[in-house]
Design a protein around this motif. Sequence first.
Motif, PDB file in Angstrom:
ATOM      1  N   UNK A   1     -17.217   9.847  -5.963  1.00  0.00           N
ATOM      2  CA  UNK A   1     -16.693  10.549  -4.990  1.00  0.00           C
ATOM      3  C   UNK A   1     -16.524   9.771  -3.705  1.00  0.00           C
ATOM      4  N   UNK A   2     -17.245   8.687  -3.379  1.00  0.00           N
ATOM      5  CA  UNK A   2     -17.001   7.906  -2.066  1.00  0.00           C
ATOM      6  C   UNK A   2     -15.701   6.986  -2.777  1.00  0.00           C
ATOM      7  N   UNK A   3     -15.514   6.687  -3.813  1.00  0.00           N
ATOM      8  CA  UNK A   3     -14.327   5.749  -4.023  1.00  0.00           C
ATOM      9  C   UNK A   3     -13.249   6.649  -4.254  1.00  0.00           C
ATOM     10  N   UNK A   4     -13.165   7.937  -4.469  1.00  0.00           N
ATOM     11  CA  UNK A   4     -12.047   8.954  -4.431  1.00  0.00           C
ATOM     12  C   UNK A   4     -11.898   9.092  -2.972  1.00  0.00           C
ATOM     13  N   UNK A   5     -12.649   9.361  -2.031  1.00  0.00           N
ATOM     14  CA  UNK A   5     -12.366   9.491  -0.761  1.00  0.00           C
ATOM     15  C   UNK A   5     -11.777   8.270  -0.230  1.00  0.00           C
ATOM     16  N   UNK A   6     -12.030   6.957  -0.646  1.00  0.00           N
ATOM     17  CA  UNK A   6     -11.484   5.990  -0.094  1.00  0.00           C
ATOM     18  C   UNK A   6     -10.043   5.965  -0.519  1.00  0.00           C
ATOM     19  N   UNK A   7     -10.032   6.238  -1.776  1.00  0.00           N
ATOM     20  CA  UNK A   7      -8.657   6.250  -2.549  1.00  0.00           C
ATOM     21  C   UNK A   7      -7.500   6.982  -1.750  1.00  0.00           C
ATOM     22  N   UNK A   8      -8.071   8.396  -1.414  1.00  0.00           N
ATOM     23  CA  UNK A   8      -7.121   9.256  -0.693  1.00  0.00           C
ATOM     24  C   UNK A   8      -6.955   8.753   0.953  1.00  0.00           C
ATOM     25  N   UNK A   9      -7.879   8.324   1.277  1.00  0.00           N
ATOM     26  CA  UNK A   9      -7.698   7.678   2.830  1.00  0.00           C
ATOM     27  C   UNK A   9      -6.881   6.707   2.754  1.00  0.00           C
ATOM     28  N   UNK A  10      -6.812   5.680   2.071  1.00  0.00           N
ATOM     29  CA  UNK A  10      -5.877   4.621   1.924  1.00  0.00           C
ATOM     30  C   UNK A  10      -4.453   4.946   1.405  1.00  0.00           C
ATOM     31  N   UNK A  11      -4.545   5.854   1.007  1.00  0.00           N
ATOM     32  CA  UNK A  11      -3.087   6.531   0.364  1.00  0.00           C
ATOM     33  C   UNK A  11      -2.739   5.770  -0.739  1.00  0.00           C
ATOM     34  N   UNK A  12      -3.610   5.495  -1.863  1.00  0.00           N
ATOM     35  CA  UNK A  12      -3.388   4.599  -2.997  1.00  0.00           C
ATOM     36  C   UNK A  12      -2.945   5.264  -3.928  1.00  0.00           C
ATOM     37  N   UNK A  13      -1.938   4.615  -4.951  1.00  0.00           N
ATOM     38  CA  UNK A  13      -1.373   5.113  -6.217  1.00  0.00           C
ATOM     39  C   UNK A  13      -1.691   4.316  -7.314  1.00  0.00           C
ATOM     40  N   UNK A  14      -1.760   5.150  -8.395  1.00  0.00           N
ATOM     41  CA  UNK A  14      -2.043   4.407  -9.604  1.00  0.00           C
ATOM     42  C   UNK A  14      -1.034   3.258 -10.076  1.00  0.00           C
ATOM     43  N   UNK A  15      -1.456   2.311 -10.584  1.00  0.00           N
ATOM     44  CA  UNK A  15      -0.637   1.222 -11.076  1.00  0.00           C
ATOM     45  C   UNK A  15      -0.081   1.895 -12.451  1.00  0.00           C
ATOM     46  N   UNK A  16       1.334   1.820 -12.655  1.00  0.00           N
ATOM     47  CA  UNK A  16       1.903   2.360 -14.039  1.00  0.00           C
ATOM     48  C   UNK A  16       1.147   1.433 -15.327  1.00  0.00           C
ATOM     49  N   UNK A  17       0.815   2.194 -16.358  1.00  0.00           N
ATOM     50  CA  UNK A  17       0.167   1.217 -17.252  1.00  0.00           C
ATOM     51  C   UNK A  17       0.963   0.139 -17.917  1.00  0.00           C
ATOM     52  N   UNK A  18       2.320   0.366 -17.994  1.00  0.00           N
ATOM     53  CA  UNK A  18       3.195  -0.544 -18.532  1.00  0.00           C
ATOM     54  C   UNK A  18       3.646  -1.860 -17.655  1.00  0.00           C
ATOM     55  N   UNK A  19       3.196  -1.796 -16.403  1.00  0.00           N
ATOM     56  CA  UNK A  19       3.497  -2.738 -15.412  1.00  0.00           C
ATOM     57  C   UNK A  19       2.675  -3.962 -15.332  1.00  0.00           C
TER      58      UNK A  19
END
Length: 141
Positions: free
Chosen positions: A100-118
């Motif tokens: 839950x804390x990681x997800x909160x930090x993820x949203x707060x930093x406006x992070x996006x998933x790295x594409x798997x083929x990148x």
Amino acid sequence: MAASYSCFLRGFGALLAPLAVGVALSGCAGMSETIAPAFADPGRYELYDCKQLETERKSLAVRTADLQRLMDKAETGAGGAVVSELAYRNDYIALRGQSQLVEDAWRRNRCRETPPNAAPQASAPQPPVIKPAPRSGSAVR
């Protein structure tokens, strides 16, 4: 007659005890969602960047799934619900709190998933800089 009544009470008690334990443990499972953040350090992920958060999210998801599989496996045996609760529930709750804390930090930093083929970006190797030795204008004698 007294012996049959005593036998009836023992049988009833033997059925009632596991039921009471199951009801008590199901109450604990409902509380785990609200208590989970209490088992994690709220400042742990404050300075993580998106790449570190992504790695941590994946790691926590794998560990949570592993614990869930262990809990499900333990529940198949005799007395498995109790074993599952005693052996794995605290770790599971702590992992859920961290998630839950990681997800909160993820949203707060406006992070996006790295594409798997990148592919990771690798910089081209730079040739070493070789400087000529300084020339001495006058010889010291």
